[in-house]
Write a protein that holds these residues in place. Structure first.
Motif, PDB file in Angstrom:
ATOM      1  N   ALA A  23       0.847  -1.194   0.000  1.00  0.00           N
ATOM      2  CA  ALA A  23       0.000   0.000   0.000  1.00  0.00           C
ATOM      3  C   ALA A  23       0.881   1.243   0.000  1.00  0.00           C
ATOM      4  O   ALA A  23       2.077   1.183   0.301  1.00  0.00           O
ATOM      5  CB  ALA A  23      -0.904   0.012   1.231  1.00  0.00           C
ATOM      6  N   TRP A  24       0.267   2.365  -0.341  1.00  0.00           N
ATOM      7  CA  TRP A  24       0.932   3.662  -0.244  1.00  0.00           C
ATOM      8  C   TRP A  24       0.840   4.136   1.196  1.00  0.00           C
ATOM      9  O   TRP A  24      -0.234   4.064   1.806  1.00  0.00           O
ATOM     10  CB  TRP A  24       0.285   4.673  -1.185  1.00  0.00           C
ATOM     11  N   GLN A  25       1.957   4.631   1.719  1.00  0.00           N
ATOM     12  CA  GLN A  25       2.030   5.101   3.100  1.00  0.00           C
ATOM     13  C   GLN A  25       2.572   6.525   3.125  1.00  0.00           C
ATOM     14  O   GLN A  25       3.456   6.862   2.329  1.00  0.00           O
ATOM     15  CB  GLN A  25       2.975   4.208   3.921  1.00  0.00           C
ATOM     16  N   VAL A  26       2.078   7.327   4.057  1.00  0.00           N
ATOM     17  CA  VAL A  26       2.624   8.664   4.256  1.00  0.00           C
ATOM     18  C   VAL A  26       3.981   8.511   4.940  1.00  0.00           C
ATOM     19  O   VAL A  26       4.087   7.856   5.981  1.00  0.00           O
ATOM     20  CB  VAL A  26       1.686   9.544   5.111  1.00  0.00           C
ATOM     21  N   VAL A  27       5.002   9.112   4.355  1.00  0.00           N
ATOM     22  CA  VAL A  27       6.341   9.089   4.933  1.00  0.00           C
ATOM     23  C   VAL A  27       6.564  10.342   5.774  1.00  0.00           C
ATOM     24  O   VAL A  27       7.036  10.271   6.899  1.00  0.00           O
ATOM     25  CB  VAL A  27       7.424   8.969   3.835  1.00  0.00           C
ATOM     26  N   GLU A  28       6.204  11.507   5.210  1.00  0.00           N
ATOM     27  CA  GLU A  28       6.419  12.761   5.926  1.00  0.00           C
ATOM     28  C   GLU A  28       5.595  13.872   5.283  1.00  0.00           C
ATOM     29  O   GLU A  28       5.371  13.882   4.081  1.00  0.00           O
ATOM     30  CB  GLU A  28       7.903  13.135   5.888  1.00  0.00           C
ATOM     31  N   ASP A  29       5.162  14.807   6.127  1.00  0.00           N
ATOM     32  CA  ASP A  29       4.486  16.022   5.669  1.00  0.00           C
ATOM     33  C   ASP A  29       5.503  17.151   5.629  1.00  0.00           C
ATOM     34  O   ASP A  29       6.306  17.289   6.560  1.00  0.00           O
ATOM     35  CB  ASP A  29       3.372  16.437   6.630  1.00  0.00           C
ATOM     36  N   PHE A  30       5.431  17.970   4.580  1.00  0.00           N
ATOM     37  CA  PHE A  30       6.306  19.130   4.444  1.00  0.00           C
ATOM     38  C   PHE A  30       5.439  20.379   4.390  1.00  0.00           C
ATOM     39  O   PHE A  30       4.802  20.659   3.373  1.00  0.00           O
ATOM     40  CB  PHE A  30       7.175  19.011   3.188  1.00  0.00           C
ATOM     41  N   PRO A  31       5.393  21.135   5.497  1.00  0.00           N
ATOM     42  CA  PRO A  31       4.521  22.309   5.554  1.00  0.00           C
ATOM     43  C   PRO A  31       4.932  23.417   4.585  1.00  0.00           C
ATOM     44  O   PRO A  31       6.123  23.628   4.324  1.00  0.00           O
ATOM     45  CB  PRO A  31       4.664  22.793   7.004  1.00  0.00           C
ATOM     46  N   LEU A  32       3.926  24.088   4.068  1.00  0.00           N
ATOM     47  CA  LEU A  32       4.108  25.302   3.288  1.00  0.00           C
ATOM     48  C   LEU A  32       4.047  26.427   4.315  1.00  0.00           C
ATOM     49  O   LEU A  32       2.998  26.622   4.941  1.00  0.00           O
ATOM     50  CB  LEU A  32       3.008  25.456   2.242  1.00  0.00           C
ATOM     51  N   THR A  33       5.139  27.146   4.520  1.00  0.00           N
ATOM     52  CA  THR A  33       5.184  28.090   5.644  1.00  0.00           C
ATOM     53  C   THR A  33       5.524  29.522   5.290  1.00  0.00           C
ATOM     54  O   THR A  33       5.514  30.390   6.164  1.00  0.00           O
ATOM     55  CB  THR A  33       6.182  27.603   6.718  1.00  0.00           C
ATOM     56  N   ALA A  34       5.837  29.797   4.038  1.00  0.00           N
ATOM     57  CA  ALA A  34       6.225  31.174   3.666  1.00  0.00           C
ATOM     58  C   ALA A  34       5.020  32.107   3.770  1.00  0.00           C
ATOM     59  O   ALA A  34       3.866  31.688   3.670  1.00  0.00           O
ATOM     60  CB  ALA A  34       6.784  31.208   2.242  1.00  0.00           C
ATOM     61  N   ALA A  35       5.321  33.394   3.965  1.00  0.00           N
ATOM     62  CA  ALA A  35       4.261  34.406   3.992  1.00  0.00           C
ATOM     63  C   ALA A  35       3.639  34.571   2.617  1.00  0.00           C
ATOM     64  O   ALA A  35       2.457  34.866   2.474  1.00  0.00           O
ATOM     65  CB  ALA A  35       4.806  35.741   4.502  1.00  0.00           C
ATOM     66  N   SER A  36       4.448  34.404   1.573  1.00  0.00           N
ATOM     67  CA  SER A  36       3.945  34.417   0.200  1.00  0.00           C
ATOM     68  C   SER A  36       4.832  33.502  -0.623  1.00  0.00           C
ATOM     69  O   SER A  36       5.980  33.260  -0.277  1.00  0.00           O
ATOM     70  CB  SER A  36       3.937  35.827  -0.388  1.00  0.00           C
ATOM     71  N   SER A  37       4.277  32.976  -1.705  1.00  0.00           N
ATOM     72  CA  SER A  37       5.027  32.055  -2.556  1.00  0.00           C
ATOM     73  C   SER A  37       5.906  32.805  -3.530  1.00  0.00           C
ATOM     74  O   SER A  37       5.580  33.936  -3.910  1.00  0.00           O
ATOM     75  CB  SER A  37       4.072  31.136  -3.307  1.00  0.00           C
ATOM     76  N   PRO A  38       6.998  32.174  -3.981  1.00  0.00           N
ATOM     77  CA  PRO A  38       7.843  32.817  -4.976  1.00  0.00           C
ATOM     78  C   PRO A  38       7.057  33.096  -6.260  1.00  0.00           C
ATOM     79  O   PRO A  38       6.098  32.387  -6.550  1.00  0.00           O
ATOM     80  CB  PRO A  38       8.945  31.770  -5.249  1.00  0.00           C
ATOM     81  N   PRO A  39       7.458  34.114  -7.015  1.00  0.00           N
ATOM     82  CA  PRO A  39       6.729  34.412  -8.260  1.00  0.00           C
ATOM     83  C   PRO A  39       6.878  33.308  -9.280  1.00  0.00           C
ATOM     84  O   PRO A  39       7.730  32.519  -9.263  1.00  0.00           O
ATOM     85  CB  PRO A  39       7.362  35.693  -8.761  1.00  0.00           C
TER      86      PRO A  39
END
Length: 177
Positions: A161-177
């Motif tokens: 089965a597919w398993q979650v290995v790790e979550d990577f949070p999106l944490t910047a105040a704004s995304s790059p252009p």
């Protein structure tokens, strides 16, 4: 269930649990990946790298440079044998996919099979389309679905089965252009 995917195969996905009540039963019937533990999601990169080659620190740094965002799934989309929900906006998913390929050029969306990144939440596949037509009609009555994207998950196939290995949070105040 073995053999569909090689053990150690990875993907980067954005799970969309908010969509499960709307698409879950249809995915169970029409999307073979659902039987392998794949939840409703938008793919950022599939396939990614073999699990033993993944640099988790680099992934965390990459995704931390992007801001969380809201997404709405208000309509279904179709390709010849695929029914999917279309995210709006779709561009943040495209930016994330391009960022991954920019850092790991060997990782190309769907192995480079398609020319452009098409953000989508797969509902199901079928060759004759009748079941997809039925699913589309039912799903569109329950849309829109709104979700907040705050992380990208690294998932890996363990041979069963597919398993979650790790979550990577999106944490910047704004995304790059």
């Amino acid at each position: 269930m073995t053999g569909r995917y090689p053990a150690g195969l990875t993907a980067l996905v954005v799970p969309v649990p908010e969509a499960e009540p709307v698409v879950g039963r249809w995915r169970a019937a029409l999307d073979p990946a659902a039987a392998y533990g794949v939840p409703a999601h938008v793919t950022v990169m599939y396939p990614f790298l073999p699990l033993d080659a993944v640099d988790r620190e680099a992934l965390a740094e990459l995704f931390a440079g992007y801001a969380p965002f809201e997404v709405v799934f208000a309509r279904c989309g179709r390709l010849p044998e695929l029914l999917y929900l279309e995210p709006a906006p779709g561009e943040p998913f495209v930016q994330l996919a391009h960022a991954v390929t920019g850092r790991w050029p060997e990782a190309r969306p769907y192995g480079g099979k398609y020319g452009a990144v098409l953000p989508h939440l797969s509902v199901g596949y079928e060759s004759d389309g009748a079941a997809l037509d039925k699913a589309e009609t039912a799903i569109e009555r329950e849309l829109p679905v709104t979700a907040r994207v705050g992380a990208v998950q690294l998932v890996a196939y363990d041979g069963t089965a597919w398993q979650v290995v790790e979550d990577f949070p999106l944490t910047a105040a704004s995304s790059p252009p």
